[in-house]
Design a protein around this motif. Structure first.
Motif, mmCIF file in Angstrom:
data_model
loop_
_atom_site.group_PDB
_atom_site.id
_atom_site.type_symbol
_atom_site.label_atom_id
_atom_site.label_comp_id
_atom_site.label_asym_id
_atom_site.label_seq_id
_atom_site.Cartn_x
_atom_site.Cartn_y
_atom_site.Cartn_z
ATOM 1 N N LYS A 1 0.830 -1.216 0.000
ATOM 2 C CA LYS A 1 0.000 0.000 0.000
ATOM 3 C C LYS A 1 0.858 1.258 0.000
ATOM 4 O O LYS A 1 0.605 2.200 -0.757
ATOM 5 C CB LYS A 1 -0.929 0.011 1.213
ATOM 6 C CG LYS A 1 -2.093 -0.978 1.121
ATOM 7 C CD LYS A 1 -2.976 -0.892 2.359
ATOM 8 C CE LYS A 1 -4.169 -1.845 2.253
ATOM 9 N NZ LYS A 1 -5.026 -1.800 3.477
ATOM 10 N N GLN A 2 1.867 1.261 0.870
ATOM 11 C CA GLN A 2 2.728 2.440 0.954
ATOM 12 C C GLN A 2 3.564 2.595 -0.316
ATOM 13 O O GLN A 2 3.839 3.710 -0.751
ATOM 14 C CB GLN A 2 3.652 2.334 2.173
ATOM 15 C CG GLN A 2 2.933 2.326 3.521
ATOM 16 C CD GLN A 2 2.123 3.589 3.752
ATOM 17 O OE1 GLN A 2 0.898 3.560 3.693
ATOM 18 N NE2 GLN A 2 2.797 4.691 4.017
ATOM 19 N N GLY A 3 3.959 1.468 -0.884
ATOM 20 C CA GLY A 3 4.734 1.516 -2.133
ATOM 21 C C GLY A 3 3.925 2.086 -3.274
ATOM 22 O O GLY A 3 4.441 2.867 -4.088
ATOM 23 N N GLN A 4 2.651 1.692 -3.342
ATOM 24 C CA GLN A 4 1.771 2.234 -4.386
ATOM 25 C C GLN A 4 1.613 3.743 -4.250
ATOM 26 O O GLN A 4 1.483 4.468 -5.248
ATOM 27 C CB GLN A 4 0.385 1.568 -4.296
ATOM 28 C CG GLN A 4 0.311 0.205 -4.953
ATOM 29 C CD GLN A 4 -1.111 -0.293 -5.028
ATOM 30 O OE1 GLN A 4 -1.907 -0.113 -4.105
ATOM 31 N NE2 GLN A 4 -1.467 -0.923 -6.144
ATOM 32 N N ALA A 5 1.618 4.204 -3.012
ATOM 33 C CA ALA A 5 1.470 5.648 -2.763
ATOM 34 C C ALA A 5 2.813 6.380 -2.847
ATOM 35 O O ALA A 5 2.870 7.598 -2.652
ATOM 36 C CB ALA A 5 0.855 5.864 -1.384
ATOM 37 N N GLY A 6 3.873 5.638 -3.119
ATOM 38 C CA GLY A 6 5.213 6.237 -3.219
ATOM 39 C C GLY A 6 5.723 6.767 -1.895
ATOM 40 O O GLY A 6 6.442 7.768 -1.862
#
Length: 477
Positions: free
Chosen positions: A177-182
């Motif tokens: 999730k955090q990776g998708q949000a950068g």
């Protein structure tokens, strides 16, 4: 182990690793100790501290593994110290090992009872005293301890995979999730963050997460191909525990960010992981984690039960304790009398502590974990010195100085530093806000001294017995 002290090589590499990692109780460490390490220690830098702790334990493992190739004995620490520093110091180390494993087993068994009580009250409206659940669990542990060793290994394997699996799953979802949000951060491994705040306190909690990894050598006489499997299992166990705590702590920190993590945890450290689990997987995961926490504690108790049973088996076989404890089961090949006697002692101690009104978490667990951490660190220092001494006396053995001198010396220095940090941070680590907590070092070092004195008494009694026997023989002639 088989009857007549013959070894049954039935324990494979996987089961050996399961026994060791189960003793570390990964989920308990993540839910209970990790948030406190972040709050009281170095904040988001805890992930890097887990890596440093793993490296310290790997450094210790170099000499430990090298020694295991020459000393094949289920006495593990006791056998290694005896071989390197003499039998008197070996008995001293033995006293520390027994103190450590008894303390951690009684601690874990107590909070098992507490968490089981809470679970049954909350979900089934059944309110029994915590010690009843603890006693039932200890009886089951005893039965499994008497069973063939590979059966216990398979059960612990399933439980360990479940507890590790759900923690890693939560971490992966947060990272995704955090990776998708950068918004992924790597500060947890940056030197300026790792070495900020109370690094010593963080290191103490991180090293404590590895307690039990050294138990590989205890199964030397029961595992297949010990020359290969003991070293492999030790290294795999350290790497697994390091990877688990480093990844999971880093992943959970991502949910709030390195700057905010301490303030978030400060609100309610006990519920930190549960809230993240509910957010990542849903409300069902809270119940699952509660159940897996309980099974994690059961698995750890089983592992330490096996350790203690084998220590008493070996010292009784060597003539230092009641000989009956060295008797093996005719069919299962396990030290069943040692398991039964240990269980009777543990149940009696639990009943005494409950009668005295000791709280399973605030009293029993906090004191027990502090005693165990100190005892194991002191033991590991002894073992590292013993490795240096053993190979110095046996300089005909063609082993590199890195394995027999430099790595063990590095382990002595680094673990002495950690032991010092444990002592000066005992109040925070144990949660006991009183100077009485400093009786722990007195108990730990006192046990080592008493073990040494016990060895001296045994040696003198043995000489007196031998002299009396010779006198009787002469009179008979």
């Amino acid at each position: 182990m088989e009857p007549q002290n013959q070894t049954k090589r039935s324990l494979g590499l996987a089961s050996l690793v399961f026994f060791v990692v189960a003793a570390a109780s990964p989920l308990t460490g993540l839910v209970g100790a990790m948030p406190v390490a972040i709050l009281e220690g170095n904040g988001a830098g805890i992930s890097g501290i887990y890596v440093i702790s793993g490296l310290i334990l790997l450094l210790f493992s170099v000499g430990f593994i090298t020694m295991s190739k020459y000393i094949k004995n289920s006495g593990a620490f006791y056998a290694y110290i005896s071989a390197g520093l003499g039998s008197k110091l070996g008995i001293s180390g033995l006293a520390l090992a027994i103190l450590a494993y008894v303390s951690i087993q009684i601690s874990i068994a107590a909070i098992f009872g507490l968490f089981t009580q809470i679970l049954f009250v909350e979900y089934f409206n059944i309110n029994l005293s915590w010690w009843i659940y603890t006693i039932i669990m200890l009886l089951i542990v005893c039965m499994l301890g008497i069973e063939k060793i590979e059966i216990g290994g398979k059960i612990l394997g399933v439980l360990m995979l479940l507890e590790v699996g759900i923690a890693v799953l939560i971490g992966l979802i947060i990272v995704f999730k955090q990776g998708q949000a950068g918004m992924l951060e790597v500060q947890s491994f940056m030197p300026n963050i790792v070495f900020s705040g109370n690094v010593g306190m963080a290191l103490v909690f991180a090293v404590a997460a590895f307690i039990g990894f050294e138990a590989t050598a205890i199964y030397t006489e029961e595992c297949k191909n010990p020359e290969r499997n003991i070293p492999f299992a030790t290294i795999i166990a350290v790497l697994l525990i390091t990877s688990f705590f480093a990844f999971c702590s880093w992943a959970l920190i991502q949910a709030y960010g390195a700057k905010n993590i301490q303030s978030v945890i400060a609100v309610n450290p006990e519920l930190f992981v549960f809230k993240l689990a509910e957010s990542a997987l849903g409300s069902w995961s809270v119940l699952v984690i509660n159940i897996l926490l309980i099974t994690s504690l059961f698995a750890a108790t089983q592992s330490f039960h096996n350790n203690i049973a084998r220590y008493f088996y070996v010292i009784s076989r060597d003539g230092f304790f009641w000989k009956r404890l060295a008797k093996l089961h005719d069919k299962k090949g396990t030290p069943y009398i040692s398991s039964i006697c240990q269980t009777i002692f543990m149940i009696s101690l639990i009943m005494l502590l409950a009668f005295l009104g000791q709280d399973p978490l605030l009293d029993i667990f906090t004191w027990g974990s502090a005693i165990t951490t100190m005892s194991i660190l002191l033991l590991q220092i002894f073992v590292s010195i013993a490795v240096i001494s053993f190979f110095k006396k046996h300089n005909n053995l063609q082993v590199s100085k890195w394995k027999t001198r430099y790595a063990p010396m590095g382990a002595v220095v680094s673990m002495s530093i950690v032991l010092y940090l444990v002592i000066i941070n005992l109040e925070i680590m144990s949660g006991i806000k009183s100077q009485i907590v400093y009786l722990v070092p007195v108990l730990v070092f006192g046990s080592a001294i008493l073990g040494y004195l016990y060895a001296i008494v045994l040696a003198r009694l043995s000489l007196q017995f031998k002299s009396s026997l010779e006198q009787l023989t002469m009179n008979g002639d």
